[in-house]
Motif scaffolding. Structure first.
Motif, PDB file in Angstrom:
ATOM      1  N   SER A  17       5.714  -6.027 -17.836  1.00  0.00           N
ATOM      2  CA  SER A  17       4.410  -4.847 -17.719  1.00  0.00           C
ATOM      3  C   SER A  17       4.188  -5.590 -16.417  1.00  0.00           C
ATOM      4  O   SER A  17       5.149  -5.567 -15.462  1.00  0.00           O
ATOM      5  N   LEU A  18       3.280  -4.457 -15.944  1.00  0.00           N
ATOM      6  CA  LEU A  18       3.184  -3.528 -14.911  1.00  0.00           C
ATOM      7  C   LEU A  18       2.183  -4.531 -13.762  1.00  0.00           C
ATOM      8  O   LEU A  18       2.868  -5.276 -12.741  1.00  0.00           O
ATOM      9  N   ARG A  19       2.203  -5.481 -15.029  1.00  0.00           N
ATOM     10  CA  ARG A  19       0.680  -6.584 -13.992  1.00  0.00           C
ATOM     11  C   ARG A  19       1.918  -7.471 -13.879  1.00  0.00           C
ATOM     12  O   ARG A  19       1.385  -8.033 -12.549  1.00  0.00           O
ATOM     13  N   ALA A  37       6.909  -3.431  -7.368  1.00  0.00           N
ATOM     14  CA  ALA A  37       5.846  -3.902  -8.715  1.00  0.00           C
ATOM     15  C   ALA A  37       6.535  -2.365  -9.334  1.00  0.00           C
ATOM     16  O   ALA A  37       6.665  -2.222 -11.074  1.00  0.00           O
ATOM     17  N   ALA A  38       6.416  -1.297  -9.446  1.00  0.00           N
ATOM     18  CA  ALA A  38       6.323  -0.131  -9.748  1.00  0.00           C
ATOM     19  C   ALA A  38       7.539   0.462 -10.602  1.00  0.00           C
ATOM     20  O   ALA A  38       7.876   0.905 -11.905  1.00  0.00           O
ATOM     21  N   ILE A  39       8.965  -0.545  -8.955  1.00  0.00           N
ATOM     22  CA  ILE A  39       9.939   0.388  -9.532  1.00  0.00           C
ATOM     23  C   ILE A  39      10.097  -0.907 -10.822  1.00  0.00           C
ATOM     24  O   ILE A  39      11.125  -0.528 -11.944  1.00  0.00           O
ATOM     25  N   VAL A  40      10.139  -1.646 -10.432  1.00  0.00           N
ATOM     26  CA  VAL A  40      10.927  -2.845 -12.161  1.00  0.00           C
ATOM     27  C   VAL A  40      11.007  -2.944 -13.204  1.00  0.00           C
ATOM     28  O   VAL A  40      11.185  -2.652 -14.014  1.00  0.00           O
ATOM     29  N   ILE A  90      10.033  -0.089 -14.445  1.00  0.00           N
ATOM     30  CA  ILE A  90      11.597   1.335 -14.605  1.00  0.00           C
ATOM     31  C   ILE A  90      12.705   0.935 -14.920  1.00  0.00           C
ATOM     32  O   ILE A  90      13.298   0.892 -15.724  1.00  0.00           O
ATOM     33  N   PHE A  91      13.326  -0.433 -14.085  1.00  0.00           N
ATOM     34  CA  PHE A  91      14.687  -0.320 -13.970  1.00  0.00           C
ATOM     35  C   PHE A  91      14.986  -1.310 -14.885  1.00  0.00           C
ATOM     36  O   PHE A  91      15.689  -1.162 -16.635  1.00  0.00           O
ATOM     37  N   VAL A  92      13.449  -2.383 -15.446  1.00  0.00           N
ATOM     38  CA  VAL A  92      13.799  -2.908 -16.892  1.00  0.00           C
ATOM     39  C   VAL A  92      14.166  -2.255 -18.289  1.00  0.00           C
ATOM     40  O   VAL A  92      15.270  -2.352 -19.105  1.00  0.00           O
ATOM     41  N   ARG A  93      13.307  -0.977 -17.851  1.00  0.00           N
ATOM     42  CA  ARG A  93      12.966  -0.385 -19.285  1.00  0.00           C
ATOM     43  C   ARG A  93      14.812   0.320 -19.865  1.00  0.00           C
ATOM     44  O   ARG A  93      15.483   0.519 -20.746  1.00  0.00           O
ATOM     45  N   ASN A  94      14.853   1.109 -18.486  1.00  0.00           N
ATOM     46  CA  ASN A  94      16.137   1.653 -18.477  1.00  0.00           C
ATOM     47  C   ASN A  94      17.263   0.761 -18.397  1.00  0.00           C
ATOM     48  O   ASN A  94      18.782   1.596 -18.632  1.00  0.00           O
ATOM     49  N   GLY A 105      15.410 -10.447 -18.725  1.00  0.00           N
ATOM     50  CA  GLY A 105      14.213 -11.456 -19.462  1.00  0.00           C
ATOM     51  C   GLY A 105      12.952 -12.184 -18.686  1.00  0.00           C
ATOM     52  O   GLY A 105      12.329 -12.167 -18.770  1.00  0.00           O
ATOM     53  N   TYR A 106      13.660 -12.574 -17.100  1.00  0.00           N
ATOM     54  CA  TYR A 106      12.865 -12.710 -16.467  1.00  0.00           C
ATOM     55  C   TYR A 106      11.472 -11.762 -16.011  1.00  0.00           C
ATOM     56  O   TYR A 106      10.582 -12.271 -16.093  1.00  0.00           O
ATOM     57  N   LEU A 107      12.302 -10.864 -15.797  1.00  0.00           N
ATOM     58  CA  LEU A 107      10.734  -9.648 -15.031  1.00  0.00           C
ATOM     59  C   LEU A 107      10.067  -9.155 -16.342  1.00  0.00           C
ATOM     60  O   LEU A 107       9.442  -8.009 -16.121  1.00  0.00           O
ATOM     61  N   ALA A 108      10.523  -8.468 -17.784  1.00  0.00           N
ATOM     62  CA  ALA A 108      10.036  -8.052 -18.865  1.00  0.00           C
ATOM     63  C   ALA A 108       8.887  -8.377 -19.058  1.00  0.00           C
ATOM     64  O   ALA A 108       8.351 -10.174 -18.717  1.00  0.00           O
TER      65      ALA A 108
END
Length: 127
Positions: free
Chosen positions: A1-3, A36-39, A41-45, A124-127
């Motif tokens: 999540s963004l938060r 924080a805004a990019i992470v 997007i990266f995870v989703r893609n 997994g860590y970033l999601a």
């Protein structure tokens, strides 16, 4: 999540930290808000990119796999993720496979599996 991305992006890296990316370097380059805004997007893609890359390697579409690996390498490098070395190995193997017209199929599969394991840990860590 963004938060969660914001929370991650505001933490400091400590020596011996087992987080799967070099956070401090990435903030210095991008700034914590941009990072924080990019992470997310990266995870989703990245999940789809990894699925595509695996399919391309398994079906021996080496040119497509190399282009996908090269594209991912830019993102991984910009975000300072610790799966960069595995991805660079895969990219180099795919380039050799193309340049030499074969002979590196198994090496490419092993490198793809290694990168897959590494990036899945990061996701997994970033999601």
């Amino acid at each position: 999540s963004l938060r969660q991305g914001v929370a991650i992006a505001t933490e400091e890296s400590e020596p011996g930290d087992d987080r799967p990316f070099g956070l401090q370097d990435a903030f210095e380059m991008l700034g914590s808000e941009a990072y924080a805004a990019i992470v997310p997007i990266f995870v989703r893609n990245a999940r789809q990119d990894l699925d595509d890359l695996r399919a391309q390697v398994n079906s021996e579409h080496w040119g497509e796999a190399q282009m996908k690996a090269h594209k991912l390498k830019s993102s991984v490098m910009a975000l300072k993720l610790h799966c960069y070395d595995e991805l660079a190995t895969l990219d180099a193997t795919l380039k050799r496979q193309l340049a030499e017209g074969g002979g590196h199929e198994e090496e490419a599969r092993v490198a793809c599996a290694s990168f897959g394991t590494s990036i899945e840990a990061v996701i997994g860590y970033l999601a």
